[in-house]
Design an enzyme around this catalytic site. Structure first.
Site, PDB file in Angstrom:
ATOM      1  N   PRO A   1     -15.980  -5.255   1.591  1.00 55.52           N
ATOM      2  CA  PRO A   1     -17.350  -5.745   1.837  1.00 55.52           C
ATOM      3  C   PRO A   1     -18.424  -4.846   1.233  1.00 55.52           C
ATOM      4  CG  PRO A   1     -16.508  -4.670   3.795  1.00 55.52           C
ATOM      5  CD  PRO A   1     -15.361  -4.737   2.826  1.00 55.52           C
ATOM      6  N   LEU A   2     -18.021  -3.666   0.737  1.00 59.51           N
ATOM      7  CA  LEU A   2     -18.970  -2.748   0.104  1.00 59.51           C
ATOM      8  C   LEU A   2     -18.762  -2.703  -1.409  1.00 59.51           C
ATOM      9  CD1 LEU A   2     -18.838   0.142   2.723  1.00 59.51           C
ATOM     10  CD2 LEU A   2     -20.231  -1.930   2.716  1.00 59.51           C
TER      11      LEU A   2
ATOM     12  N   TYR B   1       0.840  -1.192   0.000  1.00 62.61           N
ATOM     13  CA  TYR B   1       0.000   0.000   0.000  1.00 62.61           C
ATOM     14  C   TYR B   1       0.883   1.253   0.000  1.00 62.61           C
ATOM     15  CZ  TYR B   1      -3.738  -3.236   1.446  1.00 62.61           C
ATOM     16  OH  TYR B   1      -4.638  -4.272   1.535  1.00 62.61           O
TER      17      TYR B   1
ATOM     18  N   ARG C   1     -16.089  -2.501  -3.254  1.00 61.69           N
ATOM     19  CA  ARG C   1     -15.133  -1.459  -3.666  1.00 61.69           C
ATOM     20  C   ARG C   1     -15.840  -0.121  -3.878  1.00 61.69           C
ATOM     21  NH1 ARG C   1     -10.205  -3.825  -4.624  1.00 61.69           N
ATOM     22  NH2 ARG C   1     -10.209  -6.071  -5.001  1.00 61.69           N
ATOM     23  N   GLY C   2     -16.847   0.134  -3.054  1.00 59.33           N
ATOM     24  CA  GLY C   2     -17.554   1.399  -3.076  1.00 59.33           C
ATOM     25  C   GLY C   2     -18.832   1.396  -3.888  1.00 59.33           C
TER      26      GLY C   2
ATOM     27  N   ALA D   1     -21.990   0.815  -1.986  1.00 58.31           N
ATOM     28  CA  ALA D   1     -22.279   1.866  -1.014  1.00 58.31           C
ATOM     29  C   ALA D   1     -22.739   3.144  -1.702  1.00 58.31           C
ATOM     30  CB  ALA D   1     -21.046   2.155  -0.173  1.00 58.31           C
TER      31      ALA D   1
END
Length: 337
Positions: A205-206, A59, A208-209, A212
């Protein structure tokens, strides 16, 4: 003092039932926060009761570990720290090296960047097919013996690989993408974890956006890692946004946000499962954590299952190159041709 959140068990580690994936504070998605915003987000998470922070060597090529090191380590005894090796910088580029020598080197660099003498949960981020998993695990086990790590994890690996690794040294956690539209762990990995007593950490869990509501018809910009993922590109994006709208309708009826519904769905799949959504927004973090207060009826969660049968998402979840570095089981027809 931080507000207590419900907890779950990951191997020998007790963590908040929702953790924080720290990748997009330094890497992957755009736009990225400035340093001050990233630091505020991390400290707000800690004050909100999050006790599970997940980073990795890849990262930002170490910058994310450095961020956590300078921001959180004065409160080291308040949280569980997870990081990863094998997928890291190799000759200035993203690369795989699962050799024992590379694992030892990357771990020592991580300890320096994080400003700690040990990491609670250390994952092999990907499988290096050139190195037998038993050899890589030997280096990880020696790191446990040396006190540099407390527990070993694996990321994006198949049930067969997990069992081989577990035979060398107990695995505490397996981390894989898991959400209503990415249900690959249900093929075999969740069963393997349950059989072996291994915790499961759900990244993205979303969706990758997208699940959401953070993605629109314009998709993502150049330089965002999702721009290489077929699900976020035409002709697949329109189909997947329509799936989100159906999910949002279920969430609206249930009195929660789509993000909260996704997290509640993941949490409902087993007491050994801990989702680690990532965000750069304090408001979105608060929204995510509020999912722990939901008490949704079974028919709402069943409606999510019905909306997202395996394979309903359009497009592969990875590019051909990224998929070649992933060992997780796939559904028929999922891969990029």
């Amino acid at each position: 003092m931080p507000c207590p959140l419900p907890v779950r068990q990951i191997g020998p580690l007790t963590v908040s039932a929702i953790g924080l994936g720290c990748m997009n504070l330094s890497h992957g998605y755009l736009p990225r926060p400035d340093t001050a915003q990233a630091e505020r987000l991390l400290l707000h998470a800690l004050e909100s009761g999050v006790t599970f922070f997940d980073t990795a060597a890849i990262y930002g090529f170490g910058r994310n570990e450095e961020l956590l090191g300078r921001t959180l380590m004065h409160r080291r005894n308040e949280f569980t720290l997870a990081s990863k090796c094998v997928l890291a910088e190799v000759d200035g580029k993203r690369g795989l090296d699962g050799s024992p020598q590379a694992i030892t080197r990357v771990l020592d660099d991580a300890l320096r960047r994080l400003q700690v003498d040990h990491i609670d949960l250390y994952y092999m981020h990907r499988l290096d097919a050139k190195v037998p998993i038993e050899e890589s695990m030997g280096a990880m086990a020696r790191a446990v013996e040396a006190g540099k790590i407390r527990a070993i994890g694996l990321s994006e690996m198949s049930a067969a690989t997990i069992k081989r690794a577990h035979a060398v040294h107990p695995i505490a956690a397996v981390q894989t993408e898991y959400s209503p539209w990415t249900r690959n762990p249900e093929i075999a990995v969740l069963d393997a974890c349950k059989e072996l007593g291994i915790g499961f950490v759900a990244f993205s869990p979303l969706g990758r956006g997208l699940l959401a509501g953070r993605i629109n018809d314009d998709g993502v910009g150049e330089g965002d890692m999702r721009a290489d993922m077929p699900r976020f590109l035409p002709p697949h994006l329109g189909h997947n946004l329509a799936l989100y709208e159906k999910l949002r309708a279920v969430a609206d009826e249930a009195g929660c946000s789509a993000a909260q519904l996704c997290l509640a769905w993941v949490l409902s799949k087993g007491e050994h499962i801990v989702p680690i959504p990532g965000t750069t927004s304090i408001a979105h973090l608060d929204e995510d954590l509020a999912a722990l207060s939901l008490d949704l009826p079974g028919d709402v969660l069943a409606a999510v299952d019905a909306l997202f049968p395996a394979g309903v998402a359009s497009g592969a979840r990875y590019s051909r190159l990224a998929q070649s570095q992933t060992d997780t089981e796939t559904w028929p027809g999922e891969l990029v041709e």
